[in-house]
Scaffold this active site. Sequence first.
Site, mmCIF file in Angstrom:
data_model
loop_
_atom_site.group_PDB
_atom_site.id
_atom_site.type_symbol
_atom_site.label_atom_id
_atom_site.label_comp_id
_atom_site.label_asym_id
_atom_site.label_seq_id
_atom_site.Cartn_x
_atom_site.Cartn_y
_atom_site.Cartn_z
ATOM 1 C CG ASP A 302 -2.222 0.985 1.117
ATOM 2 O OD1 ASP A 302 -2.038 1.771 0.361
ATOM 3 O OD2 ASP A 302 -2.816 0.871 1.967
ATOM 4 C CB ILE A 480 -7.331 3.749 1.177
ATOM 5 C CG1 ILE A 480 -7.248 4.476 2.612
ATOM 6 C CG2 ILE A 480 -8.260 2.999 1.089
ATOM 7 C CD1 ILE A 480 -8.366 5.119 2.899
ATOM 8 C CG HIS A 481 -3.815 4.037 -3.225
ATOM 9 N ND1 HIS A 481 -3.029 5.205 -3.327
ATOM 10 C CD2 HIS A 481 -5.051 4.453 -3.520
ATOM 11 C CE1 HIS A 481 -3.744 6.233 -3.511
ATOM 12 N NE2 HIS A 481 -4.942 5.890 -3.506
ATOM 13 C CB ALA A 482 -4.580 -2.722 -0.223
#
Length: 543
Positions: A302, A480-482
Amino acid sequence: MQRTPEAQPLDGDSYDYIVVGAGSAGSVIAARLSESGRHRVLLLEAGPSDWNPWIHLPMGYSKLYSDPSVNWMYESEPEPGLNNRVLYQPRGKVLGGSSSINGMMYVRGHPKDFDGWAEAGCPGWAFEDVLPFFRKSEDNSRGENRFHGAGGPLKVSDQSFDRELPQALRAAAREAGLKDNPDFNSDVQDGFGYYQMNIHKGRRWSAAKGYLKPARSRSNLRILTGATTERILLNGTVAEGVLFRRQGKLLRVQARETIVCAGAIAAPQLLMVSGIGPADHLKATGVGVVADRASVGQNLQDHTNTQLMFRCIKPITINDIANSWVRTLGTGLQYLLTGKGYFSETGIYVGGYARSNASLDRPDMQVTMAAWSVGERTAKGAKQHPFSGFSFSPEHVCPEARGSVTLKSPDVQVAPSIRFNLFQTDYDLRAMMFGIRLIRHIVRQPAMKPYVSSELQPGPNVQSDGEMIAFIREKAGSDIHAAGSCRMGGDADSVVDPQLRVRGVRGLRVADASIMPRVVRANTHAATVMIGEKAASMILSAA
């Protein structure tokens, strides 16, 4: 095939393709596979249809941040590198998936990101290979050129450039020595400029809006919302369909091929509860092992970020609208009458890319300005400060941290264990410290003098390396970019091969952000749409 006695068949027929998850990739794949009319396609989405009005109002995305009706609202395990804080992980649970609740920024990643995928054993995924799929997806307001498409399903638009604060910040970036960059999605990512957004005529343009809405009338496409996929049905190591729950009933359905598009958290979870994953972990969790795949759920990545907040001298921020019912009403009326104004925007206009070390071959830091400032953010959201303010986020888009998704239960409805292991290396800490110093350097420029009253966070007392590291550990977190938890690769240990087929299982693919070998240096929505386009092309070519 595995059987569950109480499960009833969905209908008398099987499908050519089942797509699990109607997010940024799943919406694309379902639409493309059903386009010719020759294939029967079933799309299963656990959440509801995208009827919620806050979805379509761009400024309404803050209302979706903690809305359980459209958001999975995951939480991580305590993060050792962040004072054992639990990180909130919103994810879309609705048609369009996270593209229906995100900040709508359209940024693809650096060309070398995709070249790196190819060099890591994924032929066909270099930048020149994937560029046609980016272009195919796009309807860019600037028109068609080498890097951009026109006429595609996904609207990509410029924002209003007449806002005073973003103009001042862009001027300050020039004064600070950053180059102007009119297009982060070309072959040059370095520099400062305005972001393009997935907004069209004042409305959010999600993957559901662009791909599913035109496809819904097709007789060969069936879309079921409120349908939670509980397991992939396996006959030995052949996927023959899925088991799902809808309206209190447990149903099964068969297909020639199943494509999992559930995202970087739910995709590995679904594989594992179906018996595909690390054998020892599955046995310990009470799941029978069908395919021992040690890498399922590993390689989780992330981006990281934190926020610098500033008190603004002029009342020109979104705080000033939110704190005044008169201005809120006026802004709402402007939107209703013209489709324009702050409600048609996100408050995120300007930012850019820089390198924390001159030796790097591409940027590793993204910076983003938001025209608001807030108090403490929790899973329940955050409230704007009662005065004028804005924020600037340094975002580390090339972290060394690697985490995992593992099972807590064999029940798919029990959220998995999520670990990111953020800020446990010197590089990850120093890159974020560079970002903080860069933003302070920009904000100190003459162009910002009429606007900045004071630094609210971290505040002028935070200056030394030790003070910055303490601030990072207390306030930084996930961007919040898993991605990466079902890694694509050419090696036997990868979860999927370069055609996105799950290794060791026939009739099953994964196609979403979880397949990224390394997370792109950008917000992940655009790249995930591209993955959907390329996956659909490969599936149809093999049909």
